[in-house]
Design a protein around this motif. Structure first.
Motif, short mmCIF file in Angstrom:
data_model
loop_
_atom_site.label_atom_id
_atom_site.label_comp_id
_atom_site.label_asym_id
_atom_site.label_seq_id
_atom_site.Cartn_x
_atom_site.Cartn_y
_atom_site.Cartn_z
N HIS A 253 43.19 -48.38 4.72
CA HIS A 253 43.36 -48.83 6.05
C HIS A 253 43.62 -50.44 6.38
O HIS A 253 42.99 -50.90 6.07
N VAL A 254 45.24 -50.74 6.22
CA VAL A 254 45.95 -51.86 5.94
C VAL A 254 45.04 -52.90 7.38
O VAL A 254 44.88 -54.44 6.95
N ASP A 255 44.28 -52.57 8.23
CA ASP A 255 43.68 -53.84 8.93
C ASP A 255 42.58 -54.02 7.41
O ASP A 255 41.23 -55.20 8.60
N TYR A 256 42.45 -53.81 6.78
CA TYR A 256 41.07 -54.31 6.28
C TYR A 256 41.63 -54.78 4.81
O TYR A 256 40.53 -55.06 3.67
N MET A 257 43.06 -55.45 5.32
CA MET A 257 43.12 -55.84 3.44
C MET A 257 42.62 -57.27 3.87
O MET A 257 42.78 -57.15 2.26
N VAL A 258 41.46 -57.48 3.87
CA VAL A 258 40.71 -59.08 3.71
C VAL A 258 40.35 -57.84 2.37
O VAL A 258 39.87 -58.62 1.05
N ASN A 259 39.51 -57.25 2.92
CA ASN A 259 38.57 -56.15 1.81
C ASN A 259 38.92 -55.66 0.29
O ASN A 259 38.67 -55.55 -0.72
N GLY A 260 40.78 -55.41 0.36
CA GLY A 260 41.35 -54.43 -0.58
C GLY A 260 41.94 -55.87 -1.45
O GLY A 260 41.87 -55.36 -2.59
N LEU A 261 42.25 -57.14 -0.57
CA LEU A 261 42.50 -58.50 -1.65
C LEU A 261 41.06 -58.26 -2.59
O LEU A 261 41.44 -59.14 -3.37
N ALA A 262 39.90 -58.35 -2.06
CA ALA A 262 39.48 -59.12 -2.15
C ALA A 262 38.61 -58.32 -3.36
O ALA A 262 37.52 -58.68 -4.17
N LEU A 263 38.84 -57.34 -3.13
CA LEU A 263 38.77 -56.24 -4.62
C LEU A 263 39.00 -56.88 -5.74
O LEU A 263 38.55 -56.64 -6.96
N SER A 264 40.28 -57.39 -5.76
CA SER A 264 41.00 -57.89 -7.25
C SER A 264 39.61 -58.52 -8.21
O SER A 264 40.67 -59.39 -8.89
N ASN A 265 39.27 -59.36 -7.32
CA ASN A 265 38.17 -60.92 -7.93
C ASN A 265 37.05 -59.44 -8.13
O ASN A 265 36.29 -59.86 -9.16
N GLY A 416 34.16 -59.61 -11.72
CA GLY A 416 33.72 -60.60 -10.70
C GLY A 416 32.06 -60.31 -10.15
O GLY A 416 31.10 -59.32 -10.67
N ALA A 417 32.11 -61.53 -9.61
CA ALA A 417 30.07 -61.63 -8.77
C ALA A 417 30.92 -61.61 -7.35
O ALA A 417 31.66 -62.55 -7.15
N PHE A 418 29.39 -61.39 -6.33
CA PHE A 418 30.34 -61.50 -4.77
C PHE A 418 28.33 -61.90 -4.86
O PHE A 418 27.52 -61.37 -4.47
N VAL A 419 28.66 -63.02 -4.24
CA VAL A 419 27.09 -64.05 -4.37
C VAL A 419 27.51 -64.80 -2.84
O VAL A 419 28.45 -65.57 -2.61
N ARG A 420 26.84 -64.96 -2.37
CA ARG A 420 26.30 -66.23 -0.89
C ARG A 420 26.65 -67.39 -1.93
O ARG A 420 26.04 -67.63 -2.88
N LEU A 421 27.00 -68.13 -1.42
CA LEU A 421 27.36 -69.42 -1.07
C LEU A 421 26.16 -70.97 -1.40
O LEU A 421 25.82 -71.74 -2.39
N ASP A 422 25.50 -70.42 -0.55
CA ASP A 422 24.08 -70.57 -0.22
C ASP A 422 23.47 -70.36 -2.14
O ASP A 422 22.24 -71.08 -2.28
N ASP A 423 23.55 -69.71 -2.65
CA ASP A 423 22.64 -68.80 -4.16
C ASP A 423 23.51 -69.81 -5.10
O ASP A 423 22.26 -70.00 -5.65
N ILE A 449 33.38 -64.59 -3.95
CA ILE A 449 34.36 -63.74 -4.47
C ILE A 449 34.98 -64.48 -6.12
O ILE A 449 35.85 -64.98 -5.69
N ILE A 450 34.32 -64.84 -7.89
CA ILE A 450 34.75 -64.96 -8.52
C ILE A 450 34.98 -64.42 -10.21
O ILE A 450 33.91 -63.77 -9.54
N PRO A 451 35.84 -64.67 -10.19
CA PRO A 451 36.33 -63.73 -11.40
C PRO A 451 35.09 -63.90 -11.96
O PRO A 451 33.83 -65.39 -12.69
N ALA A 452 34.86 -63.54 -13.91
CA ALA A 452 32.96 -63.87 -14.47
C ALA A 452 33.20 -63.29 -15.69
O ALA A 452 33.31 -63.72 -16.04
N ASP A 453 34.27 -62.16 -16.08
CA ASP A 453 34.51 -61.95 -17.30
C ASP A 453 35.38 -61.03 -17.60
O ASP A 453 35.29 -59.70 -16.62
#
Length: 574
Positions: A253-265, A416-423, A449-453
């Motif tokens: 759903h477009v209300d989850y656009m944050v998630n949808g965009l994050a998928l691309s990383n 990509g990598a989905f990691v805690r900033l504290d780590d 979320i950062i590209p990895a490989d």
């Protein structure tokens, strides 16, 4: 759906015109350039969308109302004042001073920019050239900031000396298109939803969600979630993801656009050629209105050999971990049914200055210390490591193949990598900031979320030199090699760890094979694959052991660094 649209409009004061959608409750705004594209100031100032943005602002709690202030005029009157300011009509100041108008105008500008703003262009039906959707978005951004500055400088009476070139119009843009795919009977309701074809992000992106933690385990249901799907075309998008070698259609759903965009990383976006005419391995419906309770489920459609997941529409599921982990659960179940073993962990290839090249797989549940061990290894071995390449960051598979060395190889899932900033060490965090998607950076369990490989390398066939369990609960230091496969299986299958608050668990916990995303749901199908994997690894002399991370008890890095040093010695001298 009619009922929920009314609920969203009345309670959350959402706005929907032909070309604009805004939901203040989720902080989401989409601009459909195919329906209306603003290419000059007069299109902008006379647009229905601008009137609705101002109306939303005037009825929001974004400002303090003065009984005689400009915020008490109508949206149409507000626009008329801005027009007069723009053309230097002194009647703009009949009721309000330039300073009063400027203060409100700046507040309006900040209100609009507080939304995650995404432009969308449809490949099949658009009023701008599809191959230059990026340029169209850039021109819109330039138009918004240029005219904002014109009005600002007219009101303040002088030109600025410092200019900040922010993304005034949008944060990202999507090119979408329609695809024909062989939808089985009963899946027709999905065929009207457009697919994301191209994504342009403008990082670093700082995005926010209402929830910042995942809860529970995904469970099976005996009904097909597609039976409950009744989404409208304008309310849904599909991200066709290549998760490992699985093709997953992620409807959100477009209300989850944050998630949808994050998928691309995180997951490779499938090309048009890879989607057109193809049946996916799995389908995820994210933001489903009607589910069995307030939880997430999956269903195996054996008739069509399709895994189907559903995640309900609520505030809790705005956390990106729900989208990522449900995708991985569907992928892992598909792997298990194909005789492959999902691995909850990370894999890296390390090239040392002594000429050795080793692959290491760190294994364990969330918070066990997989990524922390890697960081510690980098910190203590800076001059002894030439290169460290991430094959997978969170989930991969061990695949039995008689043609491979040792009869087994490893393969990843995420690019990509989905990691805690504290780590992350400050050097790693800042070096990736310009490509990162940051989620709730000011809160506990903040993530990036950062590209990895590259995808081609993620799904390549990788040999396994070492496999270690990340033990965050024992008092030992260093690494320990298991003497036989039974001893190793006991630790790996028990999946013990001390939870660190990244999910709803606290204290000591035990998860079958340290993987609540597939193996937990299908333990009996997974056990024979586990047995064969350990048999082949021990037969081939692969180092199978555990590394003591101490993260469950000792928050200092001293013990972790000692363990990393011993791990380094083992890798360099074996």
């Amino acid at each position: 759906m009619k009922g929920r649209r009314m609920f969203m409009t009345e309670t959350h004061q959402s706005v929907r015109t032909n070309a604009l959608y805004m939901n203040p409750d989720r902080g989401i705004a989409t601009l459909d350039f195919s329906k209306y594209y603003v290419n000059n100031f007069y299109n902008l100032i006379n647009s229905k969308g601008l009137v609705e943005i101002i109306r939303l602002y005037l009825t929001s709690s974004h400002h303090t109302k003065d009984a005689n202030g400009i915020e008490n005029v109508s949206a149409e009157e507000y626009v008329a004042i801005l027009k007069k300011v723009f053309i230097n009509d002194d009647h703009a100041y009949d009721d309000f001073t330039p300073q009063e108008i400027l203060a409100s105008f700046e507040s309006l500008y900040s209100f609009y920019r507080s939304f995650l703003r995404v432009s969308i262009t449809n490949f099949n039906d658009n009023s701008v050239i599809t191959h230059s959707f990026k340029e169209a978005d850039a021109r819109f951004n330039d138009l918004v900031i240029r005219n904002y500055r014109i009005i600002e400088e007219k009101l303040q009476g002088f030109v600025n000396n410092v200019y900040r070139q922010v993304n005034a119009g949008t944060n990202a843009t999507l090119l979408v298109r329609d695809h024909q795919w062989p939808a089985p009977k009963g899946y027709e309701s999905l065929t009207d939803v457009t697919f994301i074809d191209k994504v342009m992000l403008q990082p670093p992106m700082l995005m926010h969600t209402k929830s910042n933690k995942r809860e529970g385990v995904f469970s099976a249901v005996d009904y097909n979630p597609v039976d409950h799907f009744a989404g409208q075309r304008q309310e849904w998008l599909c991200y066709p993801a290549k998760v490992g070698e699985s093709l997953i259609f992620i409807y959100f759903h477009v209300d989850y656009m944050v998630n949808g965009l994050a998928l691309s990383n995180l997951f490779e976006l499938a090309t048009a050629e890879e989607v057109e005419g193809q049946k996916p391995d799995a389908i995820l419906i994210f933001g489903q209105e009607k589910t069995a309770g307030d939880v997430s489920h999956y269903h195996y459609d054996s008739d069509n050999n399709l895994w189907v997941g559903e995640v309900p529409y609520n505030d809790k599921t705005t956390y990106f971990g729900y989208m990522k982990k449900m995708c991985l659960t569907l992928h892992n179940l598909h792997q298990i049914y194909s005789g492959k073993l999902p691995i909850h962990g990370s894999m890296v290839r390390i090239k040392f200055t002594n000429g050795k090249d080793k692959t290491v797989v760190f294994f364990g549940d969330s918070g066990a210390g997989k990524s922390e061990s890697l960081e510690a290894l980098q910190e203590i071995a800076d001059e002894q490591i030439v290169e460290m390449e991430t094959i997978f960051d969170d989930m991969g598979s061990f695949i039995l193949d008689d043609q491979a060395k040792g009869g087994i190889y490893a393969q990843g899932t995420e690019t990509g990598a989905f990691v805690r900033l504290d780590d992350l060490s400050s050097s790693v965090a800042f070096s990736n900031m310009d490509r990162g998607v940051f989620l709730n950076p000011e809160r506990k369990n903040a993530r990036v979320i950062i590209p990895a490989d590259a995808y081609e390398n993620v799904v390549a066939h990788h040999e396994i030199d070492m496999w270690v369990y990340a033990n965050n609960y024992s008092d030992g230091i260093g690494v320990h090699q298991f003497e036989n496969e039974e001893e190793a299986k006991e630790v790996f299958i028990a999946g013990k760890r001390k939870a660190l608050g990244t999910t709803d668990e606290v204290g000591m916990s035990s998860t079958f094979f340290a993987n609540p995303f597939g193996p937990v749901q299908e333990p009996e199908r997974t056990k024979p694959i586990i047995d064969e994997v350990f048999k082949r690894l021990f037969k081939d002399g692969v180092y199978v052991g555990e590394v003591y991370t101490h993260l469950g008890t000792d928050k200092s890095k001293d013990a972790l660094h000692e363990s990393a040093q011993e791990l380094l010695d083992q890798l360099m001298n074996s």
